[in-house]
Scaffold this active site. Structure first.
Site, PDB file in Angstrom:
ATOM      1  N   HIS A   1       0.844  -1.204   0.000  1.00 62.29           N
ATOM      2  CA  HIS A   1       0.000   0.000   0.000  1.00 62.29           C
ATOM      3  C   HIS A   1       0.870   1.242   0.000  1.00 62.29           C
ATOM      4  O   HIS A   1       1.978   1.263   0.537  1.00 62.29           O
ATOM      5  CB  HIS A   1      -0.997   0.004   1.165  1.00 62.29           C
ATOM      6  CG  HIS A   1      -0.386  -0.070   2.531  1.00 62.29           C
ATOM      7  ND1 HIS A   1       0.058   1.030   3.225  1.00 62.29           N
ATOM      8  CD2 HIS A   1      -0.160  -1.130   3.352  1.00 62.29           C
ATOM      9  CE1 HIS A   1       0.533   0.664   4.409  1.00 62.29           C
ATOM     10  NE2 HIS A   1       0.414  -0.645   4.517  1.00 62.29           N
TER      11      HIS A   1
ATOM     12  N   ASP B   1      -0.036   4.318   1.225  1.00 63.53           N
ATOM     13  CA  ASP B   1      -0.250   5.261   2.315  1.00 63.53           C
ATOM     14  C   ASP B   1       0.495   4.853   3.579  1.00 63.53           C
ATOM     15  O   ASP B   1       0.859   3.692   3.775  1.00 63.53           O
ATOM     16  CB  ASP B   1      -1.738   5.434   2.612  1.00 63.53           C
ATOM     17  CG  ASP B   1      -2.420   4.144   3.049  1.00 63.53           C
ATOM     18  OD1 ASP B   1      -2.190   3.099   2.407  1.00 63.53           O
ATOM     19  OD2 ASP B   1      -3.178   4.176   4.042  1.00 63.53           O
TER      20      ASP B   1
ATOM     21  N   ASP C   1       6.461   0.118   6.815  1.00 63.49           N
ATOM     22  CA  ASP C   1       5.027  -0.142   6.596  1.00 63.49           C
ATOM     23  C   ASP C   1       4.453   0.879   5.619  1.00 63.49           C
ATOM     24  O   ASP C   1       3.908   1.889   6.014  1.00 63.49           O
ATOM     25  CB  ASP C   1       4.294  -0.068   7.937  1.00 63.49           C
ATOM     26  CG  ASP C   1       2.832  -0.493   7.843  1.00 63.49           C
ATOM     27  OD1 ASP C   1       2.440  -1.044   6.800  1.00 63.49           O
ATOM     28  OD2 ASP C   1       2.085  -0.252   8.790  1.00 63.49           O
TER      29      ASP C   1
ATOM     30  N   GLU D   1      -4.967   1.884   3.068  1.00 63.35           N
ATOM     31  CA  GLU D   1      -4.923   0.679   3.898  1.00 63.35           C
ATOM     32  C   GLU D   1      -4.927   1.019   5.382  1.00 63.35           C
ATOM     33  O   GLU D   1      -5.529   0.317   6.195  1.00 63.35           O
ATOM     34  CB  GLU D   1      -3.673  -0.140   3.552  1.00 63.35           C
ATOM     35  CG  GLU D   1      -3.651  -1.557   4.143  1.00 63.35           C
ATOM     36  CD  GLU D   1      -3.032  -1.630   5.532  1.00 63.35           C
ATOM     37  OE1 GLU D   1      -3.132  -2.688   6.172  1.00 63.35           O
ATOM     38  OE2 GLU D   1      -2.451  -0.620   5.979  1.00 63.35           O
TER      39      GLU D   1
ATOM     40  N   ASP E   1       1.073 -10.288   0.165  1.00 62.63           N
ATOM     41  CA  ASP E   1       0.999  -8.939   0.723  1.00 62.63           C
ATOM     42  C   ASP E   1       1.884  -8.863   1.963  1.00 62.63           C
ATOM     43  O   ASP E   1       2.496  -9.859   2.374  1.00 62.63           O
ATOM     44  CB  ASP E   1      -0.454  -8.595   1.067  1.00 62.63           C
ATOM     45  CG  ASP E   1      -0.681  -7.104   1.323  1.00 62.63           C
ATOM     46  OD1 ASP E   1       0.209  -6.295   1.008  1.00 62.63           O
ATOM     47  OD2 ASP E   1      -1.755  -6.747   1.842  1.00 62.63           O
TER      48      ASP E   1
ATOM     49  N   HIS F   1       3.957   2.728  12.686  1.00 61.59           N
ATOM     50  CA  HIS F   1       2.854   3.508  13.256  1.00 61.59           C
ATOM     51  C   HIS F   1       3.310   4.351  14.448  1.00 61.59           C
ATOM     52  O   HIS F   1       2.511   5.111  14.983  1.00 61.59           O
ATOM     53  CB  HIS F   1       1.666   2.641  13.693  1.00 61.59           C
ATOM     54  CG  HIS F   1       0.952   1.978  12.579  1.00 61.59           C
ATOM     55  ND1 HIS F   1      -0.360   1.582  12.667  1.00 61.59           N
ATOM     56  CD2 HIS F   1       1.349   1.638  11.342  1.00 61.59           C
ATOM     57  CE1 HIS F   1      -0.730   1.011  11.533  1.00 61.59           C
ATOM     58  NE2 HIS F   1       0.306   1.033  10.716  1.00 61.59           N
TER      59      HIS F   1
END
Length: 551
Positions: free
Chosen positions: A143, A145, A178, A212, A239, A521
């Site tokens: 992904h 984002d 990520d 995502e 993935d 994150h």
């Protein structure tokens, strides 16, 4: 006679004692889906290319530059109430255009040889058309984002969040782990394949969503792909996810996510008569909600250790391959399906560590509480919001009913009414009529059942897991031993939108550290840069391996 009895007793003692010393496998017990190293048929021709990807300093610097540029482009996605069709909200996502322009400028061979489809304005679907259209395509995902950067934490970042700083070993910045490393790694691998003249027989599809991190509700890539190829049309889907490498004692495990837990968001609210805070009942609405939080936390979810969960095979593989874990634990793993005490012992062992515990039980995270308007006024409305990741042994209804039971206990304890909206229903049922003390209401918000489970032990698994083994044992860490096992994704990836396209979904990203351990994150997100090079090498080989296999 006495001597015979002594021998008998001695033998009996040894046999009994050996239960705790020697691994005891019962004949009905499933075994680890062990694989051998798998190399592409033309591996010998490409050894120099793989050596360049893993070890060449010039290639490393070139790859590093690409990753640094990717990190420095802001592709944050934010929670909001935008509709699924972003057509009327293009400005909210316009910053992705800069990232798209970067990809076009940096990966010219990809753009010359693959067909790019822009889906729902910002989704990217690249199609590398194969010569044999009867073969199911291979679908690789990542992904674009990244999660937001909390401005209040900026002073905690050692390196600026979008710096792309590199210290010779680690690359820092939001998206490094990520998962821009996966997206850029795919494109680098395909450019290397194009350079050596590789032309696929099996179509290769790259699918990159742009939301995502906010559950992918705007991701229309899977619909686009299904409209072209139909349901169950992909050879396999790969993935992010899984545990890249983990050490359990002296044993290295590469844990491939072959399933994911379910997802449940729910709301519990309390409405209670307000008034001046100088005259108060024993507990305010916030106080009662506090008691509910305690009730929820004290009533923990049950644990499981059964073969429906891929985690089961992860520990079977550990028991079969480890030379240094406790022998009693090995025996308990081997006998867990026929011995209740052994099963409990294994569950207790896994449940000790929060990084392993949630593979065998449903989680319950109390994340948001809102209530109260004024310091001298009693709160009239308080809302609690909970996120739960549902165990594969359960379902949404089982998990949700647990929270209904907790809420019912509090309603009865404090003489409150109770309204319940059941899972998969719009109807709200008045379970307990509202009283003068007020009422509680519980509602589900977002629901996703646990994923289908990818088969193991077939040719698909042999190639995927064997390719991982080859990457680690011969290319990245020669002379090492890595056990590749199935496992469970405790979070959710974009694959939840792709279930209809393949039975074989692998959630795995090669590398040294799982992203959760590399501050994804959070503050100071980073990767060990070797991990990125390993992604490129794996993708380079895996595409060739599945291309050589007829369906």
């Amino acid at each position: 006679m006495l001597g015979d009895r002594f021998v008998y007793v001695a033998i009996s003692t040894i046999l009994a004692f050996s239960y705790y010393i020697l691994p005891q496998k019962n004949e009905h017990y499933p075994t680890c889906p062990t694989v051998e190293i798998y190399r592409p048929l033309n591996y010998s021709e490409n050894k120099d290319i793989l050596d360049k990807i893993i070890n060449d300093e010039t290639f490393r610097n070139s790859s590093l530059y690409k990753m640094q540029q990717a990190i420095r482009i802001n592709t944050t996605s934010f929670n909001d109430d935008l509709p699924l069709d972003v057509g009327n909200n293009l400005d909210k996502f316009q910053h992705f255009t800069k990232f798209h322009n970067f990809l076009k400028d940096e990966f010219k061979l990809v753009y010359e040889n693959l067909q790019l489809n822009m889906v729902n304005h910002f989704g990217l679907v690249y199609i590398w058309e194969g010569s044999n259209t009867s073969m199911k395509p291979l679908l690789l995902m990542a992904h674009q984002d990244t999660s937001p950067i909390n401005l209040k934490t900026l002073n905690q970042w050692i390196h600026e969040p979008l710096s792309g700083d590199y210290d010779g070993k680690y690359l820092y910045g939001r998206g490094s782990g990520d998962c821009k490393n996966l997206l850029i790694g795919h494109l680098e691998a395909i450019e290397e394949l194009i350079k050596i003249g590789f032309k696929p027989r099996r179509t290769v599809i790259l699918s990159y969503g742009f939301d995502e991190e906010i559950s992918g509700f705007r991701n229309e890539n899977p619909k686009f792909i299904e409209n072209i190829y139909g349901p169950n049309s992909m050879y396999a889907i790969v993935d992010e996810g899984g545990v890249s490498l983990m050490n359990v004692g002296e044993t290295k495990l590469a844990v491939v996510g072959t399933a994911e837990k379910g997802y449940l968001d729910l709301s519990i609210s309390i409405e209670k008569q307000g008034g001046h805070s100088s005259i108060v009942d024993k507990r305010t609405a916030i106080g009662i909600m506090g008691q509910l939080i305690v009730e929820i936390d004290n009533n923990e979810m049950p644990t499981y250790f059964i073969d429906k969960n891929p985690t089961f095979y992860q520990y079977v593989c550990l028991a079969e391959n480890s030379i240094d874990i406790d022998t009693k634990l090995k025996n308990d793993i081997f006998n867990s399906q026929i011995d209740q005490n052994a099963n409990e012992n294994v569950r207790n062992f896994i449940n000790k560590d929060k990084y392993t515990a949630y593979a065998i039980k449903t989680s319950q995270a109390i994340d948001i509480i809102n209530g109260g308007e004024k310091i001298n006024a009693l709160p009239e409305y308080v809302e609690l919001m909970i996120n739960s990741r549902v165990a594969v042994e359960e379902n949404i209804t089982i998990a949700y009913n647990k929270f209904v039971k907790d809420t019912t206990n509090i309603a009865e304890r404090y003489n409150l009414g109770l309204n319940v909206q059941m899972a998969y229903s719009d109807e709200i049922i008045e379970v307990i009529p509202a009283t003068e003390m007020g009422k509680l209401t519980i509602k589900p918000i977002t629901m996703l059942e646990p994923s289908p489970i990818t088969p193991i032990g077939d040719k698909h698994w042999e190639i995927f897991a064997g390719s991982i083994k080859h990457l680690y044992e011969e290319l990245a860490y020669p002379d090492s031993k890595v056990v590749v096992t199935p496992g469970l994704g405790t979070g959710n990836t974009d694959t939840k939108h792709y279930w209809n396209l393949s039975d074989h979904i692998y959630r795995y990203r090669p590398g040294v550290l799982p992203s959760v351990n590399a501050n994804s994150h959070g503050v100071n997100e980073y990767i060990e840069f070797d991990s990125h090079l390993q992604i490129i090498a794996f993708t380079f080989e895996y595409i060739q391996s599945v291309d050589a296999l007829d369906d």
